[in-house]
Enzyme design. Sequence first.
Site, short mmCIF file in Angstrom:
data_model
loop_
_atom_site.label_atom_id
_atom_site.label_comp_id
_atom_site.label_asym_id
_atom_site.label_seq_id
_atom_site.Cartn_x
_atom_site.Cartn_y
_atom_site.Cartn_z
N CYS A 60 0.84 -1.21 0.00
CA CYS A 60 0.00 0.00 0.00
C CYS A 60 0.87 1.26 0.00
CB CYS A 60 -0.90 -0.01 1.23
SG CYS A 60 -1.64 1.59 1.62
N TRP A 100 -7.83 -6.77 5.07
CA TRP A 100 -6.41 -6.93 5.42
C TRP A 100 -6.29 -7.93 6.57
CZ3 TRP A 100 -3.17 -5.28 2.01
CH2 TRP A 100 -3.38 -4.09 1.30
N ARG A 126 -4.70 -9.27 21.70
CA ARG A 126 -5.73 -10.26 21.32
C ARG A 126 -5.34 -11.04 20.08
NH1 ARG A 126 -10.37 -6.16 20.56
NH2 ARG A 126 -11.58 -8.01 19.92
N GLU A 160 -5.10 8.39 8.64
CA GLU A 160 -4.83 9.26 7.50
C GLU A 160 -3.33 9.47 7.37
OE1 GLU A 160 -4.17 10.99 4.48
OE2 GLU A 160 -6.29 10.37 4.73
N SER A 161 -2.71 8.82 6.36
CA SER A 161 -1.24 8.83 6.23
C SER A 161 -0.66 10.24 6.12
CB SER A 161 -0.82 8.03 4.99
OG SER A 161 -1.32 8.63 3.80
N TYR A 216 -4.28 5.56 -9.24
CA TYR A 216 -5.48 4.74 -8.99
C TYR A 216 -6.62 5.18 -9.89
CZ TYR A 216 -3.41 2.38 -5.00
OH TYR A 216 -2.62 1.58 -4.22
N1 LIG Z 1 -6.42 8.41 2.90
C1 LIG Z 1 -5.90 7.20 3.43
C2 LIG Z 1 -6.08 6.11 2.37
C3 LIG Z 1 -5.72 4.75 2.89
C4 LIG Z 1 -6.15 3.66 1.92
O1 LIG Z 1 -6.98 3.89 1.04
N2 LIG Z 1 -5.60 2.45 2.09
C5 LIG Z 1 -6.02 1.36 1.25
C6 LIG Z 1 -4.85 0.46 0.93
S1 LIG Z 1 -3.88 1.01 -0.37
C7 LIG Z 1 -7.01 0.51 2.01
O2 LIG Z 1 -6.74 -0.01 3.06
N3 LIG Z 1 -8.18 0.34 1.40
C8 LIG Z 1 -9.05 -0.64 1.90
C9 LIG Z 1 -10.33 -0.25 2.26
O3 LIG Z 1 -10.52 0.94 2.39
O4 LIG Z 1 -11.06 -1.18 2.46
C10 LIG Z 1 -4.43 7.38 3.77
O5 LIG Z 1 -3.73 8.04 2.99
O6 LIG Z 1 -4.02 6.84 4.80
#
Ligand SMILES: N[C@@H](CCC(=O)N[C@@H](CS)C(=O)NCC(=O)O)C(=O)O
Length: 356
Positions: A60, A100, A126, A160-161, A216
Amino acid sequence: MSDKRDDTADKSVEESQRDAALRRARGEFVRGVSGFRARLGDTEFPAEPGRYHLFVALNCPWCHRVSLARNVLGLQKSITMDVAFPGRTDDDDPAGPNLWEFSPDRRASLTGAPLPECTRETATGRGLRLARDIYAAEGSAERSLPILFDKQSQRIVSNESAEIIRMLNANAADLGARAGNDTPDLYPAGEADAPLRTEIDRLNDLIYVTINNGAYKAGFSADQQVYAKAFAAYFDTLGQLDALLASDGRAYLTGERFTEADLRLFPTLYRHDPVYFLRMKLNGARILDYPHLWRWLCRVYALPGVASSNSLIHCRQGYFGRSWNRTIPLGPTRPMPYPEAYLHPELADMTRRSSA
Ligand SMILES: N[C@@H](CCC(=O)N[C@@H](CS)C(=O)NCC(=O)O)C(=O)O
């Protein structure tokens, strides 16, 4: 009837959710918005070494931002981290598909063996299998990674990254970051740095919309016009960034310092030639065809903590493992396989000479 909600989105962090359902129905990939947005460093979540934990998946690119920041700031000892398997659950999983999971024994079809970087879930006590259950513990239906987690209060701080990397940088010293000159300040807060922050913000906006999320938009949209627009914007920005680096031979996007703008660009360009060129249909060119961007990519890859912050095996397994008949493309191998090629900035000149 137009959906007026939430058009105030900071476009360097997330995309507008205006008419999201309609746009998705028309085949546009629209990324959702993260719901956990607390602040590290305030009374609720004080910055203390050893207290916080990250949940990531290495394929990711958003997780790559936070594993990069953790490494370049020297927070590997202070912030623990769990790594999910790069492929989400399959359709026949009892918990449901596309989740995940922390399953270090799961075999990767690319290598035929478990992946050594994958871990169990070690922060809640857990041993949860699914990231979804970390959210469920807080009554949330979210399920994305990355997650910044407080082991002391057993609560999610942020998912939020863009904000996680900003907070790790702002609280680096209190979190026990590596002291010394080789530890970058990704977003300098000083008064004199205001012009630099403005330039970082400008680049973050451009790079989030057209490169990070743009990839994307191109790869996951089912509408030819949406794809073509994203394709054009992606390569237009690559051209702009190559010209910016060429303009005065600067080492990094804003000059001689490695900043948040560089950190946010790296995960996408690191994935371009070995993954996105095929998987996201971004086959207009390789990064290798942009000599200044290629040297920038090799320069960042050589910085302390960058190469070990990710794995192209996880990226390939994650992006191709459940699609493409489950066979994972092994290229490119010329002029050199990846990631070895990132150790060779001179390849850009060779490519240019051979295409001259
Ligand atoms: N805005 C979030 C986006 C995070 C994101 O979309 N992660 C994806 C993986 S690339 C995810 O886990 N998507 C799965 C989902 O939302 O079910 C960030 O930048 O942290």
